[in-house]
Write an enzyme that holds these catalytic residues in place. Structure first.
Site, short mmCIF file in Angstrom:
data_model
loop_
_atom_site.label_atom_id
_atom_site.label_comp_id
_atom_site.label_asym_id
_atom_site.label_seq_id
_atom_site.Cartn_x
_atom_site.Cartn_y
_atom_site.Cartn_z
NE ARG A 66 69.46 17.38 37.13
CZ ARG A 66 68.37 16.63 37.30
NH1 ARG A 66 68.34 15.40 36.87
NH2 ARG A 66 67.31 17.12 37.91
CE LYS A 131 67.46 22.02 42.81
NZ LYS A 131 67.35 21.57 41.42
NE ARG A 265 53.92 18.00 37.41
CZ ARG A 265 52.59 17.89 37.53
NH1 ARG A 265 52.07 17.72 38.73
NH2 ARG A 265 51.81 17.97 36.49
C1 BT5 Z 1 70.71 21.20 39.63
O1 BT5 Z 1 70.25 21.25 38.34
O2 BT5 Z 1 70.02 21.18 40.61
C2 BT5 Z 1 72.24 21.22 39.75
C3 BT5 Z 1 72.76 22.51 40.28
C4 BT5 Z 1 74.26 22.47 40.47
C5 BT5 Z 1 74.82 23.81 40.84
C6 BT5 Z 1 76.27 23.74 41.17
S1 BT5 Z 1 76.88 25.19 41.92
C7 BT5 Z 1 78.49 24.65 41.76
C8 BT5 Z 1 78.60 24.01 40.39
N1 BT5 Z 1 78.88 24.99 39.35
C9 BT5 Z 1 77.88 25.06 38.46
O3 BT5 Z 1 77.85 25.82 37.47
N2 BT5 Z 1 76.89 24.21 38.82
C10 BT5 Z 1 77.22 23.47 40.02
P1 BT5 Z 1 68.74 21.04 37.92
O4 BT5 Z 1 68.20 19.79 38.55
O5 BT5 Z 1 68.74 21.15 36.45
O6 BT5 Z 1 67.98 22.24 38.58
C11 BT5 Z 1 67.98 23.53 38.02
C12 BT5 Z 1 66.69 24.20 38.49
O7 BT5 Z 1 66.79 24.48 39.90
C13 BT5 Z 1 66.44 25.56 37.85
O8 BT5 Z 1 65.77 25.39 36.64
C14 BT5 Z 1 65.59 26.25 38.91
O9 BT5 Z 1 64.25 25.82 38.83
C15 BT5 Z 1 66.16 25.73 40.20
N3 BT5 Z 1 67.19 26.62 40.80
C16 BT5 Z 1 68.07 27.45 40.20
N4 BT5 Z 1 68.86 28.06 41.09
C17 BT5 Z 1 68.48 27.60 42.32
C18 BT5 Z 1 68.90 27.84 43.64
N5 BT5 Z 1 69.93 28.65 43.94
N6 BT5 Z 1 68.24 27.19 44.64
C19 BT5 Z 1 67.20 26.35 44.40
N7 BT5 Z 1 66.77 26.08 43.15
C20 BT5 Z 1 67.40 26.70 42.12
#
Ligand code: BT5
Length: 267
Positions: A66, A131, A265
């Site tokens: 997001r 996460k 949080r």
């Molecule tokens: C999310 O955003 O959690 C939504 C993620 C959605 C990803 C999917 S993959 C398929 C599709 N194609 C895309 O391009 N996107 C979707 P948000 O709540 O904004 O969280 C983002 C935050 O999660 C980042 O700022 C990091 O802190 C953390 N993060 C990034 N990559 C991660 C991972 N692989 N696993 C856990 N945390 C992660």
């Protein structure tokens, strides 16, 4: 690739799915590498005829969360899945959708993990407060209704160095890097659950998922710090209401927090 960690294969995903689901699939696209599966789903919706399409990739080079935050997406280890849904939803029904999707996702992922999976409102999935999954929903109006992209990222076998740049605690669905989980089976299970949502949600809205969501709600009954545009306060989370807003009590007063407007949080 390790033998126990097969690559994503259309036939494996489809095999075993009942005809009522197969008939509603417009197409399944699996790429080795792509920028973002959400973009692929969004583009395909312009020509899509059937209820939903599936877009997967072994790797994303511009995976996003997001507010354009980065979603770390290394090759061959995780699930990057976007569904393009030709929906008849009203804009007013979108509020609880991501919570309903998160609820379905847990029901499915529970089949593959013995650990307790929880939701951090609105839609982060965590195991032991780390996460493991995130959801990104994007919408656009079309002539026939509302086109919806549901993007799901799930960490399955990612190792420490691949996830090194993630700036919060993260984990995998799989325990101890045992390489037992077949991502095709996980995707198949998710599709079954989300197909049910495509059929039910337009009538039921979030109401049908409310009770189950609460049972997974990590923040329920917790003292939290709430940050909004103009205000920061401490309050106790009571739960969510029937449209998916978070109910937080502060000095005897209940505040209804809307998705997208706040960050919260636990203290
Ligand atoms: C999310 O955003 O959690 C939504 C993620 C959605 C990803 C999917 S993959 C398929 C599709 N194609 C895309 O391009 N996107 C979707 P948000 O709540 O904004 O969280 C983002 C935050 O999660 C980042 O700022 C990091 O802190 C953390 N993060 C990034 N990559 C991660 C991972 N692989 N696993 C856990 N945390 C992660």
């Amino acid at each position: 690739m390790i033998e126990n960690n097969p690559r994503l294969i259309e036939e494996s995903i489809k095999s075993g799915l009942p005809n009522n689901i197969l008939d509603d699939i417009d197409s399944i696209f699996i790429k080795d590498s792509t920028e973002s599966t959400n973009d692929n789903a969004k583009n395909h919706l312009k020509v899509q005829k059937a209820l939903f399409s599936m877009h997967l990739a072994e790797q994303q080079t511009a995976g996003r969360g997001r507010n354009n935050r980065k979603w770390v997406s290394p090759h061959g280890k995780n699930i990057y899945l976007s569904l393009g849904w030709k929906s008849k939803l009203l804009h007013s029904q979108l509020e609880g959708l991501s919570l309903a999707v998160a609820t379905c996702l847990i029901s499915s992922l529970k089949e593959f993990s013995s650990k307790n999976i929880q939701i951090k409102w609105p839609n982060d999935l965590l195991i032991n407060k780390k996460k493991i999954s995130g959801i990104l929903i994007e919408t656009s109006d079309s002539e026939e209704g509302l086109d919806i992209v549901i993007g799901i990222g799930i960490n399955v076998h990612m190792n420490e160095s691949e996830g090194a740049e993630i700036d919060q605690d993260w984990g995998n669905l799989e325990e101890n890097h045992s390489n037992k989980l077949d991502r095709n089976k996980i995707v198949q299970s998710i599709i079954s659950k989300l197909h049910e949502l495509f059929k039910d949600y337009p009538q039921s809205g979030f109401k049908k998922y409310h009770h189950t969501f609460e049972s997974y709600n990590l923040l329920k009954d917790k003292l939290c710090k709430v940050e909004m545009d103009r205000e920061t306060f401490k309050g106790k989370v009571i739960g969510v209401n029937e449209v998916g807003e978070l109910r937080v009590e502060k000095d005897g007063e209940i505040h209804h927090l809307r998705y997208g407007e706040v960050s919260i949080r636990e203290l």
